[in-house]
Scaffold this active site. Sequence first.
Site, PDB file in Angstrom:
ATOM      1  N   GLY A 124      11.007  -2.283   2.778  1.00 24.46           N
ATOM      2  CA  GLY A 124      10.996  -3.678   2.338  1.00 24.46           C
ATOM      3  C   GLY A 124      10.062  -3.720   1.148  1.00 24.46           C
ATOM      4  N   HIS A 125      10.609  -3.870  -0.045  1.00 22.85           N
ATOM      5  CA  HIS A 125       9.814  -3.828  -1.273  1.00 22.85           C
ATOM      6  C   HIS A 125       9.766  -5.230  -1.881  1.00 22.85           C
ATOM      7  CE1 HIS A 125      10.593   0.787  -1.736  1.00 22.85           C
ATOM      8  NE2 HIS A 125      10.010   0.453  -0.605  1.00 22.85           N
ATOM      9  N   GLN A 163       8.792   4.152   1.984  1.00 16.85           N
ATOM     10  CA  GLN A 163       7.820   4.578   3.007  1.00 16.85           C
ATOM     11  C   GLN A 163       6.565   5.150   2.327  1.00 16.85           C
ATOM     12  OE1 GLN A 163      11.457   5.721   3.823  1.00 16.85           O
ATOM     13  NE2 GLN A 163      11.384   3.570   4.300  1.00 16.85           N
ATOM     14  N   ASP A 187       4.256   0.391   2.470  1.00 16.44           N
ATOM     15  CA  ASP A 187       3.819  -0.970   2.116  1.00 16.44           C
ATOM     16  C   ASP A 187       2.607  -0.984   1.201  1.00 16.44           C
ATOM     17  OD1 ASP A 187       5.856  -1.876   3.781  1.00 16.44           O
ATOM     18  OD2 ASP A 187       4.551  -1.855   5.531  1.00 16.44           O
ATOM     19  N   LYS A 189       4.701  -0.566  -3.622  1.00 24.53           N
ATOM     20  CA  LYS A 189       5.575   0.224  -4.511  1.00 24.53           C
ATOM     21  C   LYS A 189       6.533  -0.678  -5.294  1.00 24.53           C
ATOM     22  CE  LYS A 189       6.988   2.425  -0.854  1.00 24.53           C
ATOM     23  NZ  LYS A 189       6.024   1.912   0.136  1.00 24.53           N
TER      24      LYS A 189
HETATM   25  P1  GDP Z   1       6.118  -1.730  -0.613  1.00 22.34           P
HETATM   26  O1  GDP Z   1       6.934  -1.514   0.613  1.00 22.34           O
HETATM   27  O2  GDP Z   1       5.240  -0.561  -0.925  1.00 22.34           O
HETATM   28  O3  GDP Z   1       6.923  -2.168  -1.799  1.00 22.34           O
HETATM   29  O4  GDP Z   1       5.116  -2.937  -0.261  1.00 22.34           O
HETATM   30  P2  GDP Z   1       5.503  -4.304   0.482  1.00 22.34           P
HETATM   31  O5  GDP Z   1       6.233  -5.170  -0.467  1.00 22.34           O
HETATM   32  O6  GDP Z   1       6.124  -4.044   1.803  1.00 22.34           O
HETATM   33  O7  GDP Z   1       4.059  -4.873   0.812  1.00 22.34           O
HETATM   34  C1  GDP Z   1       3.135  -5.126  -0.188  1.00 22.34           C
HETATM   35  C2  GDP Z   1       2.751  -6.617  -0.095  1.00 22.34           C
HETATM   36  O8  GDP Z   1       1.597  -6.846  -0.869  1.00 22.34           O
HETATM   37  C3  GDP Z   1       3.811  -7.551  -0.659  1.00 22.34           C
HETATM   38  O9  GDP Z   1       3.754  -8.757   0.034  1.00 22.34           O
HETATM   39  C4  GDP Z   1       3.378  -7.729  -2.103  1.00 22.34           C
HETATM   40  O10 GDP Z   1       3.835  -8.957  -2.674  1.00 22.34           O
HETATM   41  C5  GDP Z   1       1.882  -7.753  -1.949  1.00 22.34           C
HETATM   42  N1  GDP Z   1       1.099  -7.227  -3.084  1.00 22.34           N
HETATM   43  C6  GDP Z   1       1.378  -6.218  -3.928  1.00 22.34           C
HETATM   44  N2  GDP Z   1       0.340  -5.994  -4.767  1.00 22.34           N
HETATM   45  C7  GDP Z   1      -0.614  -6.900  -4.418  1.00 22.34           C
HETATM   46  C8  GDP Z   1      -1.950  -7.156  -4.881  1.00 22.34           C
HETATM   47  O11 GDP Z   1      -2.472  -6.502  -5.768  1.00 22.34           O
HETATM   48  N3  GDP Z   1      -2.629  -8.144  -4.250  1.00 22.34           N
HETATM   49  C9  GDP Z   1      -2.105  -8.895  -3.243  1.00 22.34           C
HETATM   50  N4  GDP Z   1      -2.834  -9.837  -2.681  1.00 22.34           N
HETATM   51  N5  GDP Z   1      -0.862  -8.681  -2.786  1.00 22.34           N
HETATM   52  C10 GDP Z   1      -0.136  -7.682  -3.365  1.00 22.34           C
HETATM   53  P1  IMO Z   2       8.341   0.679   2.758  1.00 23.98           P
HETATM   54  O1  IMO Z   2       9.283   1.382   1.820  1.00 23.98           O
HETATM   55  C1  IMO Z   2       6.004   0.823   6.452  1.00 23.98           C
HETATM   56  C2  IMO Z   2       7.735   3.082   9.787  1.00 23.98           C
HETATM   57  C3  IMO Z   2       8.161   2.270  10.998  1.00 23.98           C
HETATM   58  C4  IMO Z   2       7.906   3.289  12.094  1.00 23.98           C
HETATM   59  C5  IMO Z   2       8.313   4.614  11.443  1.00 23.98           C
HETATM   60  C6  IMO Z   2       9.728   5.072  11.784  1.00 23.98           C
HETATM   61  O2  IMO Z   2       8.510  -0.797   2.786  1.00 23.98           O
HETATM   62  O3  IMO Z   2       6.939   1.109   2.510  1.00 23.98           O
HETATM   63  P2  IMO Z   2      12.138   4.239  10.997  1.00 23.98           P
HETATM   64  O4  IMO Z   2      12.824   2.919  11.169  1.00 23.98           O
HETATM   65  O5  IMO Z   2      11.994   4.675   9.586  1.00 23.98           O
HETATM   66  O6  IMO Z   2      12.735   5.312  11.861  1.00 23.98           O
HETATM   67  O7  IMO Z   2      10.652   3.997  11.597  1.00 23.98           O
HETATM   68  O8  IMO Z   2       8.211   4.391  10.043  1.00 23.98           O
HETATM   69  N1  IMO Z   2       8.323   2.640   8.501  1.00 23.98           N
HETATM   70  C7  IMO Z   2       7.652   1.956   7.565  1.00 23.98           C
HETATM   71  N2  IMO Z   2       6.388   1.460   7.576  1.00 23.98           N
HETATM   72  N3  IMO Z   2       6.785   0.679   5.350  1.00 23.98           N
HETATM   73  C8  IMO Z   2       8.034   1.197   5.322  1.00 23.98           C
HETATM   74  O9  IMO Z   2       8.799   1.186   4.216  1.00 23.98           O
HETATM   75  C9  IMO Z   2       8.537   1.830   6.476  1.00 23.98           C
HETATM   76  N4  IMO Z   2       9.718   2.414   6.799  1.00 23.98           N
HETATM   77  C10 IMO Z   2       9.561   2.920   8.033  1.00 23.98           C
HETATM   78  O10 IMO Z   2       7.379   1.108  11.153  1.00 23.98           O
HETATM   79  O11 IMO Z   2       6.530   3.365  12.372  1.00 23.98           O
HETATM   80 MG    MG Z   3       7.318  -2.429   2.455  1.00 20.22          MG
END
Ligand code: GDP
Ligand code: IMO
Ligand code: MG
Length: 426
Positions: free
Chosen positions: A40-41, A225, A13, A16
């Site tokens: 979840g991207h 991840q 998270d 990416k």
């Molecule tokens: P990922 O799994 O690495 O793609 O990240 P996620 O999408 O799960 O979580 C990142 C969260 O931060 C999302 O809600 C994005 O919309 C948000 N986000 C990304 N870059 C920024 C930033 O620079 N500032 C803020 N406030 N939110 C951001």
């Molecule tokens: P993105 O790509 C954050 C965590 C789960 C748990 C552990 C194992 O959005 O960054 P799993 O279901 O993979 O067997 O769970 O890994 N986890 C993540 N945490 N971002 C993710 O993906 C994750 N994918 C798995 O919360 O701790």
């Molecule tokens: Mg994510």
Amino acid sequence: MSGMVVHGAQWGDEGKGKIVDLLTEQANMIVRFHGGNNAGHTLVVGGEKTVLHLIPSGILHPGKRCVIGNGVVLDPEVFLAEVDKLGATGLDVSPGRLAVSYRTHVITTYHKLLDQARESALRSGKIGTTGRGIGPAYEDKAARVGIRAGDFLDEKLLAVKLKRALAEKNALLAGLYGMEPLDASKLLEEFLPLARRVAPYVTDCPALIQKAYESGQRVLFEGAQGTHLDIDHGTYPFVTSSCCLSGNAGPGSGSSPRYLDTVVSVVKAYTTRVGSGPFPTELGCVIGEHLQSVGAEFGATTGRKRRCGWLDMVLLRESVRLNGTTELAITKLDVLSGLTEIKICVAYKHKGGQVLYPPQEENALEGVQPVYETMPGWPGDIGSCRAWGDLPAEARDYLLRLEELSGAPIGIVSVGPDRAQTLRKS
Ligand code: GDP
Ligand code: IMO
Ligand code: MG
């Protein structure tokens, strides 16, 4: 050489999705190479939010080829729901644009049931998985009893494989977890319509990637991840079940590693973690709540609250070492705005001394104490900064210190969720 890897340097998270969407401009093909719909991207373009779990984050750019590599575990139901949702917005999600490798392993009902049953049976030491069947699907791959997307092209073989796998799974589901066993014909009946819809997407992906290189195209590999959720180098056993390192872009897609020239490590300006496991810089106080609420730190897949803490340079240093970072992309810098002081963990106290890299023993992170350096914060909103020089001096100093401590240069700084809320350091 023409391959670029974008991966997470922390516990997932990091943002990416946003960075991949941004860098897709420089690429022709975007490839997911591991993980599944545990990811979840989030992409935000012009205020419009899209969350992707399986389809590469380049999909919003018309004309860019998107590939789901062999290293991914694919839940056909989730894949098709994502295809339908994106298709309904007018995006091209046809097999001409989107490809799934023959060798991508498939998640079925029993993987999800086993993942959930196992977690709920654990009284303590729960991993806090996403419950999406990720671990059990990778187990089947390693045990050589998995079903692969290529099997969708031969329904007879698919039926035989499902039935064979089910015998063993039912022994576990019924015998160990006291659940109703699954019926093979019913499972097949539910599964075949999905398999038939995924079948046209099944493609020779290594050949597709090689062709792209040969015609001078640039390929972007999208990690899921993060480094510290890696099955080997993460905080085992509180990890996911795939290799989350940049180096897996090769084996996870069929690309030769010799084409990979750029590694962008995505780093949140602080640290978050979803699920269980050690987290040395976790903040239980009002600052942790500030990061959680201002950063809207809720999991994009499960909606769980993310645990929050200060940036941990011990973990980042290890990430840079493991992934061969060529540049850092720092995200969510805006979330730190308004704090009077910002702390950076520069080392751990461990066994009476100080360490700069995480100790290797299992669960060692449970026992370390962070050593902090404190820097001044900055007031005001930085969400409209579009150039390095627009940032407050304190924010620039914080970033320069991160470069110094990590040993890797910063390329991109993100100051808000929108694609436009980004600046380059140089
Ligand atoms: P990922 O799994 O690495 O793609 O990240 P996620 O999408 O799960 O979580 C990142 C969260 O931060 C999302 O809600 C994005 O919309 C948000 N986000 C990304 N870059 C920024 C930033 O620079 N500032 C803020 N406030 N939110 C951001
Ligand atoms: P993105 O790509 C954050 C965590 C789960 C748990 C552990 C194992 O959005 O960054 P799993 O279901 O993979 O067997 O769970 O890994 N986890 C993540 N945490 N971002 C993710 O993906 C994750 N994918 C798995 O919360 O701790
Ligand atoms: Mg994510």
